[in-house]
Write a protein that holds these residues in place. Structure first.
Motif, mmCIF file in Angstrom:
data_model
loop_
_atom_site.group_PDB
_atom_site.id
_atom_site.type_symbol
_atom_site.label_atom_id
_atom_site.label_comp_id
_atom_site.label_asym_id
_atom_site.label_seq_id
_atom_site.Cartn_x
_atom_site.Cartn_y
_atom_site.Cartn_z
ATOM 1 N N MET A 1 0.847 -1.201 0.000
ATOM 2 C CA MET A 1 0.000 0.000 0.000
ATOM 3 C C MET A 1 0.884 1.253 0.000
ATOM 4 N N ILE A 2 0.697 2.089 -0.979
ATOM 5 C CA ILE A 2 1.506 3.309 -1.064
ATOM 6 C C ILE A 2 0.746 4.439 -0.381
ATOM 7 N N SER A 3 1.329 4.977 0.681
ATOM 8 C CA SER A 3 0.629 6.037 1.417
ATOM 9 C C SER A 3 1.110 7.409 0.957
ATOM 10 N N GLN A 4 0.263 8.384 1.204
ATOM 11 C CA GLN A 4 0.598 9.762 0.865
ATOM 12 C C GLN A 4 1.836 10.199 1.667
ATOM 13 N N THR A 5 1.932 9.714 2.922
ATOM 14 C CA THR A 5 3.063 10.072 3.781
ATOM 15 C C THR A 5 4.369 9.586 3.159
ATOM 16 N N GLN A 6 4.335 8.332 2.679
ATOM 17 C CA GLN A 6 5.526 7.746 2.058
ATOM 18 C C GLN A 6 5.954 8.582 0.842
ATOM 19 N N LEU A 7 4.976 8.929 0.005
ATOM 20 C CA LEU A 7 5.269 9.711 -1.196
ATOM 21 C C LEU A 7 5.802 11.100 -0.849
ATOM 22 N N THR A 8 5.179 11.722 0.139
ATOM 23 C CA THR A 8 5.617 13.052 0.559
ATOM 24 C C THR A 8 7.069 12.998 1.032
ATOM 25 N N GLU A 9 7.407 11.936 1.787
ATOM 26 C CA GLU A 9 8.789 11.768 2.248
ATOM 27 C C GLU A 9 9.740 11.685 1.070
ATOM 28 N N LEU A 10 9.327 10.924 0.066
ATOM 29 C CA LEU A 10 10.173 10.744 -1.115
ATOM 30 C C LEU A 10 10.358 12.069 -1.862
ATOM 31 N N LEU A 11 9.252 12.768 -2.063
ATOM 32 C CA LEU A 11 9.297 14.015 -2.827
ATOM 33 C C LEU A 11 10.169 15.074 -2.140
ATOM 34 N N HIS A 12 10.235 14.996 -0.821
ATOM 35 C CA HIS A 12 10.988 16.021 -0.094
ATOM 36 C C HIS A 12 12.364 15.559 0.358
ATOM 37 N N PHE A 13 12.766 14.359 -0.043
ATOM 38 C CA PHE A 13 14.053 13.840 0.418
ATOM 39 C C PHE A 13 15.211 14.481 -0.345
ATOM 40 N N LYS A 14 15.924 15.363 0.333
ATOM 41 C CA LYS A 14 17.109 16.004 -0.249
ATOM 42 C C LYS A 14 18.200 15.982 0.802
ATOM 43 N N PRO A 15 19.012 14.912 0.832
ATOM 44 C CA PRO A 15 20.023 14.819 1.895
ATOM 45 C C PRO A 15 21.046 15.954 1.794
ATOM 46 N N LYS A 16 21.488 16.437 2.945
ATOM 47 C CA LYS A 16 22.492 17.525 2.960
ATOM 48 C C LYS A 16 23.819 17.012 2.401
ATOM 49 N N LYS A 17 24.073 15.726 2.665
ATOM 50 C CA LYS A 17 25.330 15.125 2.239
ATOM 51 C C LYS A 17 24.975 13.768 1.621
ATOM 52 N N GLY A 18 25.786 13.317 0.664
ATOM 53 C CA GLY A 18 25.568 11.984 0.131
ATOM 54 C C GLY A 18 24.679 11.951 -1.106
ATOM 55 N N TYR A 19 24.457 10.723 -1.592
ATOM 56 C CA TYR A 19 23.764 10.523 -2.854
ATOM 57 C C TYR A 19 22.571 9.586 -2.696
ATOM 58 N N VAL A 20 21.653 9.681 -3.652
ATOM 59 C CA VAL A 20 20.473 8.820 -3.646
ATOM 60 C C VAL A 20 20.510 7.916 -4.876
ATOM 61 N N LEU A 21 20.305 6.628 -4.651
ATOM 62 C CA LEU A 21 20.158 5.694 -5.768
ATOM 63 C C LEU A 21 18.665 5.525 -6.053
ATOM 64 N N SER A 22 18.285 5.630 -7.311
ATOM 65 C CA SER A 22 16.902 5.375 -7.718
ATOM 66 C C SER A 22 16.939 4.224 -8.708
ATOM 67 N N VAL A 23 16.261 3.145 -8.378
ATOM 68 C CA VAL A 23 16.309 1.952 -9.221
ATOM 69 C C VAL A 23 14.907 1.593 -9.693
ATOM 70 N N TYR A 24 14.782 1.400 -10.999
ATOM 71 C CA TYR A 24 13.501 0.955 -11.569
ATOM 72 C C TYR A 24 13.710 -0.409 -12.196
ATOM 73 N N PHE A 25 12.760 -1.305 -11.947
ATOM 74 C CA PHE A 25 12.970 -2.667 -12.426
ATOM 75 C C PHE A 25 11.680 -3.270 -12.976
ATOM 76 N N ASN A 26 11.789 -3.871 -14.158
ATOM 77 C CA ASN A 26 10.654 -4.564 -14.773
ATOM 78 C C ASN A 26 10.563 -5.969 -14.181
ATOM 79 N N ALA A 27 9.583 -6.181 -13.299
ATOM 80 C CA ALA A 27 9.446 -7.464 -12.602
ATOM 81 C C ALA A 27 8.223 -8.223 -13.108
ATOM 82 N N ASN A 28 7.847 -7.941 -14.352
ATOM 83 C CA ASN A 28 6.636 -8.539 -14.921
ATOM 84 C C ASN A 28 6.873 -10.010 -15.306
ATOM 85 N N LEU A 29 6.268 -10.917 -14.551
ATOM 86 C CA LEU A 29 6.447 -12.347 -14.825
ATOM 87 C C LEU A 29 5.812 -12.758 -16.158
ATOM 88 N N GLY A 30 4.880 -11.957 -16.640
ATOM 89 C CA GLY A 30 4.273 -12.217 -17.951
ATOM 90 C C GLY A 30 5.266 -12.002 -19.085
#
Ligand SMILES: [Zn+2]
Length: 389
Positions: A1-30
């Motif tokens: 379940m994707i909550s609004q809180t989770q999304l808001t955290e993501l949208l506002h995540f800007k670390p003062k130091k360091g880097y963010v990895l964003s990974v997208y993956f096609n997990a379609n068993l079809g």
């Protein structure tokens, strides 16, 4: 379940130091077997290590990113081992940050390393789904649910002290009309309370639409208490009672899914109609693969409208990257074109990267008049500005 809180955290995540990895993956068993998925996951993470090696980042930060890559690798290997119903995964990892999104639509494999999360592909998937507030209401109780991506979750159960008709009828010293007034009074207060709670939830959790389950007899009485703004957001009613013995969750889910589907269909038909009208008048609309590709790449597209799952071969210029429906050489730089299996997928990715809204329409709403793809435009460029090829 994707909550609004989770999304808001993501949208506002800007670390003062360091880097963010964003990974997208096609997990379609079809599309891909678990074995293939595991190999692809390994390749993708390796790509992440390669990107990391090529970047000028200090050693401590590199070590932290390496640890995150390994964590993502382990996560992918374990989750892909088991049978899963999600078709796409989005994973974000950074300093003190870890989020996973299981998505109902496949995504193209990609890995990004940046100061902030790369969220466009995720938002393109999420834009496709509506978040609905579902309220099942009777004269005494109400159960509120959050409906998102085919999942229904109870968020609140309201019980107000409303006298039962039978109990009241037995009271001594009360005239018939006085009893009636007493009951109606309590019912009105209950409906008003439910309407107020709905309004608060709606604003706080950013729901898009409201679906209501009631008996016909209570429908009008309840609707009167809804804020006009909320009333405009009702996309459907169904008969139900706030008692899961009488109205099982499964039935609520089916009713809401059907209402959402009908609403989406209406929206699909409306946007196709708008594209066709605008395109016909040579105003702010265009249809067909070639014209849409040209408009998209000249920055004129506001909304790309494409039939879900529709594929078409095409070509791309290896020199400037321009996408074509067909052709031999690039109209801009004369480079021989390279064939593409599916130019539609490239166009959608291009649109997402350019911040263009992508609206996928269901194949059963696509008529002969709409050639699978089209767009609404922000402006119509002069003819000479688009490719002549
Ligand atoms: Zn070119």
């Amino acid at each position: 379940m994707i909550s609004q809180t989770q999304l808001t955290e993501l949208l506002h995540f800007k670390p003062k130091k360091g880097y963010v990895l964003s990974v997208y993956f096609n997990a379609n068993l079809g599309e891909f077997s678990p074995d293939v998925q595991k190999i692809e996951a390994k390749k993708l993470i390796q790509q992440g290590f390669d990107v990391l090696d090529s970047r000028d980042i200090d050693r401590d930060e590199k070590n932290e990113i390496r640890a995150h890559l390994e964590k993502i690798q382990d996560y992918l290997q374990s989750v892909l081992l088991t049978a899963h119903s999600f078709r796409g995964l989005a994973i974000f990892a950074g300093p003190g940050f870890w989020q996973v999104y299981e998505l109902p639509r496949p995504l193209r494999n990609a890995i990004y390393l940046d100061r902030t999360p790369y969220i466009r592909p995720l938002m393109a998937v999420l834009n496709h789904y509506h978040r609905l507030l579902v309220a099942v209401v009777d004269r005494r109780e109400a159960i509120l649910y959050d409906y998102y991506m085919g999942e229904l979750n109870e968020i609140k159960h309201i019980r107000d002290d409303v006298p039962g008709r039978v109990r009241i009828a037995g009271w001594a010293g009360y005239g018939e009309d006085k009893i009636q007034r007493h009951i109606i009074d309590h019912e009105q207060r209950h409906f008003k309370n439910v309407a107020d709670v709905l309004f608060q939830f709606f604003k706080a959790e950013r729901f898009e639409y409201l679906v209501l389950g009631t008996h016909d007899a209570e429908k009008n009485a309840f609707e009167q208490h809804l804020h006009p703004w909320l009333r405009e957001r009702i996309i459907g009613w169904f008969a139900a009672e706030p008692d899961i013995k009488l109205t099982p969750i499964r039935r609520i889910l089916d009713e809401v899914a059907a209402i959402e589907k009908a609403h989406r269909r209406k929206q699909d038909e409306e946007i196709i109609r708008e594209v066709l009208e605008e395109a016909h008048g040579k105003r702010l609309g265009v249809t067909g693969l070639k014209a849409t590709l040209d408009m998209l790449q000249s920055g004129a597209v506001q909304t790309l409208v494409v039939e879900e799952g529709w594929k078409h071969a095409g070509a791309q210029c290896p020199g400037c990257g321009y996408l074509y429906d067909e052709g031999e050489t690039c109209a801009y730089c004369n480079t021989p074109l390279e064939p593409l299996q599916d130019v539609v997928d490239e166009a959608v990715t291009y649109a997402i990267d350019a911040g263009v809204f992508v609206h996928h329409v269901s194949p059963d709403t696509v008529t002969e008049a709409f050639p699978h793809i089209g767009a609404l435009l922000r402006f119509r460029p002069a003819e000479k500005d688009t490719a002549a090829a």
